[in-house]
Scaffold this active site. Structure first.
Site, mmCIF file in Angstrom:
data_model
loop_
_atom_site.group_PDB
_atom_site.id
_atom_site.type_symbol
_atom_site.label_atom_id
_atom_site.label_comp_id
_atom_site.label_asym_id
_atom_site.label_seq_id
_atom_site.Cartn_x
_atom_site.Cartn_y
_atom_site.Cartn_z
ATOM 1 N N GLU A 269 1.310 -0.252 -4.914
ATOM 2 C CA GLU A 269 0.337 0.760 -5.329
ATOM 3 C C GLU A 269 1.042 2.116 -5.336
ATOM 4 O OE1 GLU A 269 -3.377 3.376 -3.695
ATOM 5 O OE2 GLU A 269 -1.789 2.559 -2.441
ATOM 6 N N ASP B 292 0.820 -1.200 0.000
ATOM 7 C CA ASP B 292 0.000 0.000 0.000
ATOM 8 C C ASP B 292 0.864 1.265 0.000
ATOM 9 O OD1 ASP B 292 -2.688 1.251 0.341
ATOM 10 O OD2 ASP B 292 -1.787 1.991 2.205
#
Length: 479
Positions: A261, A231
């Protein structure tokens, strides 16, 4: 895994009941049968929001639904044992499991402390806008309910760079702690995009890095995961994940597929990050998602021949995880950019039926999003997955020679070729070469959007037809 397919197995508004881990365990065989080869599972650790925390409000990364913290033992998705059972169920049918790792920040501290800090400019985090001041911040994490099981590490302000709230003055602002610096090798937006939310973890602190490295080994050993989704990597110094993933691979002698990400529409930012991590991770193709979004609202005026221009799958296809939508782009979310419904079949054909990239299917597209009254497209996706597994193989010949109607041919093994043709505007036709071996054969649209059969001529060409704003995927009819 030439034609591997990843599924993101959650959406933002899932109900805590029934437990997602239990649903996934029951669904494992079905996922295998439709052609899913790996599952991205949501963050499994305890968040500040208890059973309603989607997983990104991180409190205790050692609590996978085992300790009575934040008002619950289970997480939103279930208990630790249910989590491990779901992973085992995936492994039993030959599906890999990827864990969602959220290490950028911590929230929900157990105590506050007074810290000297400076306020910084929201639009340029490198610019200090105040003198030194004393603020009260929630940065002490002792996890009293866990009682030092698995780790006795205590987090305090020295483990963080900054925070966004002063309890003393009840002031919302971005504060940089005295004698601290924002991490380097992060995105350059706002001068330095290290700070995102909560108490921002300091990746230059060797004690913090050692603790996170210990946790990562513990996490892998406890869960048996096959890889990770990372993340918010643009807010974390690239050196951290470069070193961590490399060390884990060497230690466990496993591939440990890892996708980060890095949310940015400029492919140059993504390529720069790939260089900084020396290729240790792949990235989601955010520019391609935005192309899908833009095309779906362009009223037929998008240049489809350029749909892949400036995308990661075009520039670094072996590091691109392609997707149509996800939990951040779905309606009512901060990065909402939901691809219009009519364009979804085209977008999924573009990621599932081509040779480049590692496609990721979104739970909300497959099963629907009741919160937003969005129906699932399981029938469409099942068909595309079947075509990917059995026909989207071999050489690829592109026909990206028109601003509206584009297509490609896949050779396929043993007379199992495939022709994909799509239009974002009015319908039409395109002459496409499928091979002399198919001369005289008849082909039909497996999606059922065009009803008539197409005959291949003596030179191996077919005049394939597509309806307006639609996609057709032709395969050979049974003789």
């Amino acid at each position: 895994m030439e034609n591997g397919v990843l599924m993101q197995y959650f959406e933002w508004y899932l109900s805590p009941e029934p437990h997602l881990w239990t649903l996934l365990k029951k669904d494992a065989l079905h996922l295998k049968e439709i052609g899913i080869t790996a599952v991205w599972m949501p963050p499994a650790f305890k968040g500040i929001g208890g059973i309603h925390d989607v997983g990104y409000g991180v409190y205790d990364i050692y609590d996978l639904g085992e300790f009575d913290q934040k008002g619950t033992i289970r997480t939103k998705y279930g208990t630790k044992e249910e989590y491990r059972d779901a992973i085992c169920a995936l492994h039993e049918v030959g599906i890999q499991a990827y864990g969602d790792i959220v290490l950028n920040h911590k929230m929900g501290a157990d105590a506050n402390e007074f810290v000297k800090a400076y306020e910084v400019n929201q639009n340029n985090k490198n610019e200090v806008t105040s003198g030194e001041e004393t603020i009260e911040v929630p940065t002490v994490f002792t996890f009293p309910k866990r009682q030092q099981v698995y780790s006795d590490f205590t987090w305090n302000w020295t483990c963080f760079d900054g925070i966004d709230y002063d309890i003393l003055s009840k002031r919302h602002a971005t504060f940089l702690f005295k004698d601290k610096h924002w991490d380097t090798q992060v995105d350059g937006e706002n001068g330095n995009f290290d700070y995102l939310m909560g108490a921002d973890i300091d990746f230059s602190n060797p004690h913090v890095v050692a603790e996170l490295e210990d946790w990562a080994q513990w996490y892998l050993e406890v869960t048996g995961l096959d890889g990770f989704r990372l993340d918010a990597v643009k807010h974390i110094g690239a050196h951290f994940y470069k070193d961590l993933i490399r060390q884990l691979r060497q230690h466990y002698q496993k591939e440990l597929f890892t996708v980060g990400e890095y949310w940015h529409g400029d492919v140059r930012r993504l390529c720069n990050y790939l260089n900084e991590v020396e290729g240790e991770v792949s990235l989601f193709d955010v520019p391609l998602h935005y192309h899908f979004y833009e095309a779906s609202y362009a009223n037929g005026n998008y240049d489809m021949a350029k749909i892949f221009d400036g995308t990661l799958v075009q520039i670094a296809n072996d590091k691109a995880v392609t997707f149509v939508d996800n939990h951040d782009t779905q309606p009512s979310q901060g990065l909402q950019s939901w691809v219009a419904d009519w364009f979804k079949p085209l977008a999924y054909a573009l990621i599932l039926l081509r040779k480049d990239g590692y496609p990721c299917i979104f739970y909300g597209d497959y099963y629907g999003i009741p919160y937003s009254q969005i129906s699932g497209k399981s029938e469409l996706l099942d068909c595309l997955l079947f075509l990917r597994k059995n026909y989207a193989l071999g050489l690829q010949r592109d026909y990206f020679d028109d601003s509206s109607i584009i297509g490609w041919v896949r050779d396929g093994p043993q007379k199992s070729g495939l022709v994909c043709l799509m239009s974002d505007s009015v319908g039409g036709c395109k002459t496409m070469y499928v091979g002399l071996q198919y001369a005289g054969t008849y082909w039909y649209d497996a999606l059922g959007n065009y009803k008539a059969h197409i005959q291949i001529d003596g030179q191996g060409n077919g005049v394939f037809i597509v309806n307006g704003g639609s996609v057709s995927v032709y395969i050979q009819a049974n003789e």
